[in-house]
Design a protein around this motif. Structure first.
Motif, PDB file in Angstrom:
ATOM      1  N   GLY A  10       0.414  -1.226  -0.051  1.00 28.49           N
ATOM      2  CA  GLY A  10      -0.038  -0.052  -0.455  1.00 28.49           C
ATOM      3  C   GLY A  10       0.844   1.639   0.075  1.00 28.49           C
ATOM      4  O   GLY A  10       0.032   2.370  -0.078  1.00 28.49           O
ATOM      5  N   SER A  11       1.899   1.238  -0.612  1.00 29.05           N
ATOM      6  CA  SER A  11       2.864   2.660  -0.642  1.00 29.05           C
ATOM      7  C   SER A  11       4.062   2.114  -1.724  1.00 29.05           C
ATOM      8  O   SER A  11       4.465   1.198  -1.959  1.00 29.05           O
ATOM      9  CB  SER A  11       4.059   2.658   1.122  1.00 29.05           C
ATOM     10  N   ARG A  12       4.278   3.608  -1.919  1.00 22.31           N
ATOM     11  CA  ARG A  12       4.927   3.718  -3.126  1.00 22.31           C
ATOM     12  C   ARG A  12       6.649   3.282  -2.807  1.00 22.31           C
ATOM     13  O   ARG A  12       6.902   4.235  -1.314  1.00 22.31           O
ATOM     14  CB  ARG A  12       4.781   5.034  -3.785  1.00 22.31           C
ATOM     15  N   ILE A  13       7.924   2.991  -2.824  1.00 23.92           N
ATOM     16  CA  ILE A  13       9.436   3.279  -2.648  1.00 23.92           C
ATOM     17  C   ILE A  13       9.112   4.732  -2.941  1.00 23.92           C
ATOM     18  O   ILE A  13       9.728   5.426  -3.898  1.00 23.92           O
ATOM     19  CB  ILE A  13      10.003   2.558  -3.112  1.00 23.92           C
ATOM     20  N   GLY A  14       9.833   5.171  -1.916  1.00 24.24           N
ATOM     21  CA  GLY A  14      10.177   6.781  -1.872  1.00 24.24           C
ATOM     22  C   GLY A  14       9.626   7.567  -1.076  1.00 24.24           C
ATOM     23  O   GLY A  14       9.787   8.586  -1.314  1.00 24.24           O
ATOM     24  N   SER A  15       8.437   6.768  -0.709  1.00 23.57           N
ATOM     25  CA  SER A  15       7.502   7.689  -0.167  1.00 23.57           C
ATOM     26  C   SER A  15       7.016   8.014   1.229  1.00 23.57           C
ATOM     27  O   SER A  15       8.240   6.848   2.088  1.00 23.57           O
ATOM     28  CB  SER A  15       5.788   7.296  -0.735  1.00 23.57           C
ATOM     29  N   GLY A  16       7.333   8.664   1.601  1.00 21.86           N
ATOM     30  CA  GLY A  16       8.205   9.177   3.519  1.00 21.86           C
ATOM     31  C   GLY A  16       6.883   9.127   3.507  1.00 21.86           C
ATOM     32  O   GLY A  16       5.687   8.673   3.498  1.00 21.86           O
ATOM     33  N   PRO A  17       6.555   9.249   5.125  1.00 23.10           N
ATOM     34  CA  PRO A  17       5.043   9.223   6.237  1.00 23.10           C
ATOM     35  C   PRO A  17       4.773  10.734   6.195  1.00 23.10           C
ATOM     36  O   PRO A  17       5.003  11.709   5.914  1.00 23.10           O
ATOM     37  CB  PRO A  17       6.325   8.750   7.524  1.00 23.10           C
ATOM     38  N   VAL A  18       3.427  10.285   5.569  1.00 21.57           N
ATOM     39  CA  VAL A  18       2.262  11.137   5.876  1.00 21.57           C
ATOM     40  C   VAL A  18       1.987  11.299   7.640  1.00 21.57           C
ATOM     41  O   VAL A  18       1.400  10.693   8.113  1.00 21.57           O
ATOM     42  CB  VAL A  18       1.687  10.057   5.001  1.00 21.57           C
ATOM     43  N   GLY A  19       2.397  12.714   7.353  1.00 23.22           N
ATOM     44  CA  GLY A  19       2.845  12.933   8.767  1.00 23.22           C
ATOM     45  C   GLY A  19       1.600  14.968   8.905  1.00 23.22           C
ATOM     46  O   GLY A  19       0.670  14.520   7.933  1.00 23.22           O
ATOM     47  N   GLU A  20       0.530  14.939  10.620  1.00 21.60           N
ATOM     48  CA  GLU A  20       0.408  15.898  10.683  1.00 21.60           C
ATOM     49  C   GLU A  20       0.235  17.405   9.975  1.00 21.60           C
ATOM     50  O   GLU A  20       0.211  18.084   8.987  1.00 21.60           O
ATOM     51  CB  GLU A  20      -0.106  16.566  11.961  1.00 21.60           C
ATOM     52  N   GLU A  21       2.045  17.223   8.950  1.00 23.21           N
ATOM     53  CA  GLU A  21       2.194  18.072   8.658  1.00 23.21           C
ATOM     54  C   GLU A  21       2.218  18.227   7.165  1.00 23.21           C
ATOM     55  O   GLU A  21       2.371  18.995   6.690  1.00 23.21           O
ATOM     56  CB  GLU A  21       4.008  19.109   9.073  1.00 23.21           C
ATOM     57  N   ALA A  22       2.398  17.308   7.196  1.00 20.75           N
ATOM     58  CA  ALA A  22       1.734  16.596   5.466  1.00 20.75           C
ATOM     59  C   ALA A  22       0.649  17.243   5.129  1.00 20.75           C
ATOM     60  O   ALA A  22      -0.269  17.596   3.990  1.00 20.75           O
ATOM     61  CB  ALA A  22       2.178  15.557   4.787  1.00 20.75           C
ATOM     62  N   ARG A  23      -0.850  16.783   6.367  1.00 22.16           N
ATOM     63  CA  ARG A  23      -1.871  17.052   5.863  1.00 22.16           C
ATOM     64  C   ARG A  23      -2.476  18.296   6.510  1.00 22.16           C
ATOM     65  O   ARG A  23      -3.483  18.490   5.688  1.00 22.16           O
ATOM     66  CB  ARG A  23      -2.530  15.978   6.958  1.00 22.16           C
ATOM     67  N   GLY A  24      -1.610  18.677   7.295  1.00 24.79           N
ATOM     68  CA  GLY A  24      -2.418  20.022   7.792  1.00 24.79           C
ATOM     69  C   GLY A  24      -2.780  19.686   9.378  1.00 24.79           C
ATOM     70  O   GLY A  24      -3.240  18.749   9.751  1.00 24.79           O
ATOM     71  N   GLU A  25      -3.444  21.095   9.905  1.00 26.28           N
ATOM     72  CA  GLU A  25      -4.090  21.083  11.240  1.00 26.28           C
ATOM     73  C   GLU A  25      -5.097  19.714  10.533  1.00 26.28           C
ATOM     74  O   GLU A  25      -6.282  20.364  10.578  1.00 26.28           O
ATOM     75  CB  GLU A  25      -4.019  21.734  12.086  1.00 26.28           C
ATOM     76  N   ALA A  26      -5.877  19.120  12.517  1.00 24.98           N
ATOM     77  CA  ALA A  26      -7.091  18.138  12.139  1.00 24.98           C
ATOM     78  C   ALA A  26      -7.536  19.454  12.540  1.00 24.98           C
ATOM     79  O   ALA A  26      -7.616  20.565  13.907  1.00 24.98           O
ATOM     80  CB  ALA A  26      -6.502  17.331  13.566  1.00 24.98           C
ATOM     81  N   ALA A  27      -8.738  19.362  12.537  1.00 23.83           N
ATOM     82  CA  ALA A  27     -10.029  20.340  13.034  1.00 23.83           C
ATOM     83  C   ALA A  27      -9.684  19.839  14.990  1.00 23.83           C
ATOM     84  O   ALA A  27      -9.961  18.886  15.145  1.00 23.83           O
ATOM     85  CB  ALA A  27     -11.672  20.425  12.535  1.00 23.83           C
ATOM     86  N   PRO A  28     -10.579  20.802  15.664  1.00 25.09           N
ATOM     87  CA  PRO A  28     -10.974  20.440  16.881  1.00 25.09           C
ATOM     88  C   PRO A  28     -12.339  19.666  17.630  1.00 25.09           C
ATOM     89  O   PRO A  28     -13.524  19.787  16.170  1.00 25.09           O
ATOM     90  CB  PRO A  28     -11.168  21.622  17.460  1.00 25.09           C
ATOM     91  N   ARG A  29     -11.872  18.596  17.510  1.00 29.60           N
ATOM     92  CA  ARG A  29     -13.295  17.594  18.025  1.00 29.60           C
ATOM     93  C   ARG A  29     -13.995  17.368  19.232  1.00 29.60           C
ATOM     94  O   ARG A  29     -13.123  17.337  19.589  1.00 29.60           O
ATOM     95  CB  ARG A  29     -12.935  16.161  17.635  1.00 29.60           C
ATOM     96  N   GLN A  30     -14.682  16.904  19.480  1.00 33.42           N
ATOM     97  CA  GLN A  30     -15.568  16.686  20.926  1.00 33.42           C
ATOM     98  C   GLN A  30     -15.753  15.190  20.416  1.00 33.42           C
ATOM     99  O   GLN A  30     -15.805  14.738  20.034  1.00 33.42           O
ATOM    100  CB  GLN A  30     -16.372  17.366  21.414  1.00 33.42           C
ATOM    101  N   THR A  31     -15.958  14.211  21.086  1.00 33.19           N
ATOM    102  CA  THR A  31     -15.912  13.540  21.680  1.00 33.19           C
ATOM    103  C   THR A  31     -17.948  12.795  22.642  1.00 33.19           C
ATOM    104  O   THR A  31     -17.268  13.344  24.044  1.00 33.19           O
ATOM    105  CB  THR A  31     -14.463  11.904  22.216  1.00 33.19           C
ATOM    106  N   VAL A  32     -17.896  12.116  22.095  1.00 31.49           N
ATOM    107  CA  VAL A  32     -19.091  11.593  22.335  1.00 31.49           C
ATOM    108  C   VAL A  32     -19.510  10.020  22.542  1.00 31.49           C
ATOM    109  O   VAL A  32     -18.626   8.948  21.637  1.00 31.49           O
ATOM    110  CB  VAL A  32     -20.811  12.182  21.288  1.00 31.49           C
TER     111      VAL A  32
END
Length: 119
Positions: A10-32
């Motif tokens: 499921g990953s390509r050779i040479g692809s790095g880790p996809v972290g929060e810096e690549a995706r952007g910040e997560a929206a603030p959440r509440q748990t129910v």
């Protein structure tokens, strides 16, 4: 390499880790936390901007679940399947059914005597 190996699927050779810096910040959440009548607890995350629902289907058993742990919703009642004949019997008595059947049989016999072709 069939049957084993150390390939990362499921990953390509040479692809790095996809972290929060690549995706952007997560929206603030509440748990129910939702509780079903079978005792399952399901904790779900919603946006803080969204109004969470008061009921949710339990992901473990499919029963309705609510945020109230002391009073979870009861299991839904399902109506028993009825045949067409059962519905007819609700509307007609045995005597009415027999009279209708006799009328239909007499109509068929009279049409046969008159020479009509029945398919």
């Amino acid at each position: 390499m069939p049957g084993g190996g150390n390939a990362i699927r499921g990953s390509r050779i040479g692809s790095g880790p996809v972290g929060e810096e690549a995706r952007g910040e997560a929206a603030p959440r509440q748990t129910v936390t939702f509780h079903c009548s079978r005792g399952h607890r399901s904790t779900l995350a919603f946006s803080v901007e969204a109004t969470p629902p008061t009921e949710w289907d339990c992901p473990k058993c499919g029963m309705p679940a609510s945020v109230d742990a002391d009073n979870p919703p009861p299991p839904p009642t399902t109506e028993v399947y009825k045949t067409h004949l059962a519905y007819v019997k609700e509307r007609r008595s045995e005597e009415e059914g027999a009279a209708l059947l006799d009328e239909a049989v007499q109509s068929l016999r009279s049409r046969r005597k008159a020479g009509e072709i029945l398919f």
